[in-house]
Scaffold this motif. Sequence first.
Motif, PDB file in Angstrom:
ATOM      1  N   LEU A  19       0.844  -1.191   0.000  1.00  0.00           N
ATOM      2  CA  LEU A  19       0.000   0.000   0.000  1.00  0.00           C
ATOM      3  C   LEU A  19       0.877   1.237   0.000  1.00  0.00           C
ATOM      4  N   ALA A  20       0.856   1.976  -1.101  1.00  0.00           N
ATOM      5  CA  ALA A  20       1.575   3.256  -1.177  1.00  0.00           C
ATOM      6  C   ALA A  20       0.666   4.329  -0.590  1.00  0.00           C
ATOM      7  N   TYR A  21       1.097   4.897   0.531  1.00  0.00           N
ATOM      8  CA  TYR A  21       0.249   5.817   1.302  1.00  0.00           C
ATOM      9  C   TYR A  21       1.101   7.052   1.585  1.00  0.00           C
ATOM     10  N   PRO A  22       1.172   7.985   0.630  1.00  0.00           N
ATOM     11  CA  PRO A  22       2.169   9.053   0.682  1.00  0.00           C
ATOM     12  C   PRO A  22       1.786  10.263   1.528  1.00  0.00           C
ATOM     13  N   GLN A  23       0.869  10.080   2.453  1.00  0.00           N
ATOM     14  CA  GLN A  23       0.403  11.205   3.278  1.00  0.00           C
ATOM     15  C   GLN A  23       1.575  11.911   3.971  1.00  0.00           C
ATOM     16  N   TRP A  24       1.616  13.222   3.825  1.00  0.00           N
ATOM     17  CA  TRP A  24       2.625  14.045   4.486  1.00  0.00           C
ATOM     18  C   TRP A  24       1.990  15.071   5.413  1.00  0.00           C
ATOM     19  N   GLN A  25       0.660  15.199   5.320  1.00  0.00           N
ATOM     20  CA  GLN A  25      -0.023  16.292   6.004  1.00  0.00           C
ATOM     21  C   GLN A  25      -0.007  16.142   7.529  1.00  0.00           C
TER      22      GLN A  25
END
Length: 279
Positions: A19-25
């Motif tokens: 799962l690519a989950y690129p959340q940076w927030q």
Amino acid sequence: MQVFEQNAAGSPDRFDLALAYPQWQGSGRSANLPRGAEAAAEVCGRYAPLRRVAMAGGGEAAGGINRWTAILDQFRSAQAILDEVRPARILTAGGDCAVDVAVIDHLHRRYPDLTVIWVDAHLDANTAETSPSGDFHGMPVATLLGRPPAALRALLGPPLAPSQLLYASAHVGDDGEWAFQREQGVRWLEPGQTISGPVHIHFDLDALDPAQFPHLAYPEGRLSLEAGEDLVRNAAAGGNLVGLTLTEFAPADAAAARDGSRYLERLCEAAGLRAMTIG
């Protein structure tokens, strides 16, 4: 056709989903996290079929949490993928620490006796009310143990019991986090301790010694590279490893991303995973 190699014992070295989950927030120092998340996704996609959580914009604050609207949108996107694929084993490429809320919630619904090993320099045990920063990556442990933001309550399954989460290498926390840890009685993984049953490893790379792994936004860790690998290897050998999440990879440029990615590969190999082959 994708074929997964097998280990010496003959059991499949297969995770159902990368799962690519690129959340940076969720992070207060997010400048390099998108680069790290993409590099982590490239690594994890070699070991399991890759799906990508939809990226969100900067988001707006709500309920005392910075950029909360974007975080909630990405949570729903991740949950939709997990509900569709229904993976039994998940390899996750973050993003900030809070990406693991959706993943662990999914695994806990499937495995009620799940144990989570939380490898991190930080306790990550604030709530929206106690956080001095308002950054959600400091809140996932409290969220998973039953103190989620109000907007998540209806989207989450039953919380983990405090006995189901074990810290590894965590030593940095503010007053609210230490108070939560004492109140809940969350313990640390003991040296040489083995876990029977299903195990998920949350591996925040900022647990690592920055002298050995400098690609970090929060360089406060103490764990050596070798000790990190050993921890993953021992957990995989002692129990049924059903999840591994890699977070907070913050390389400053492409060369740093390549350098740090080699260690991510080492962690995947320590977990017993073998790269997919095509044939």
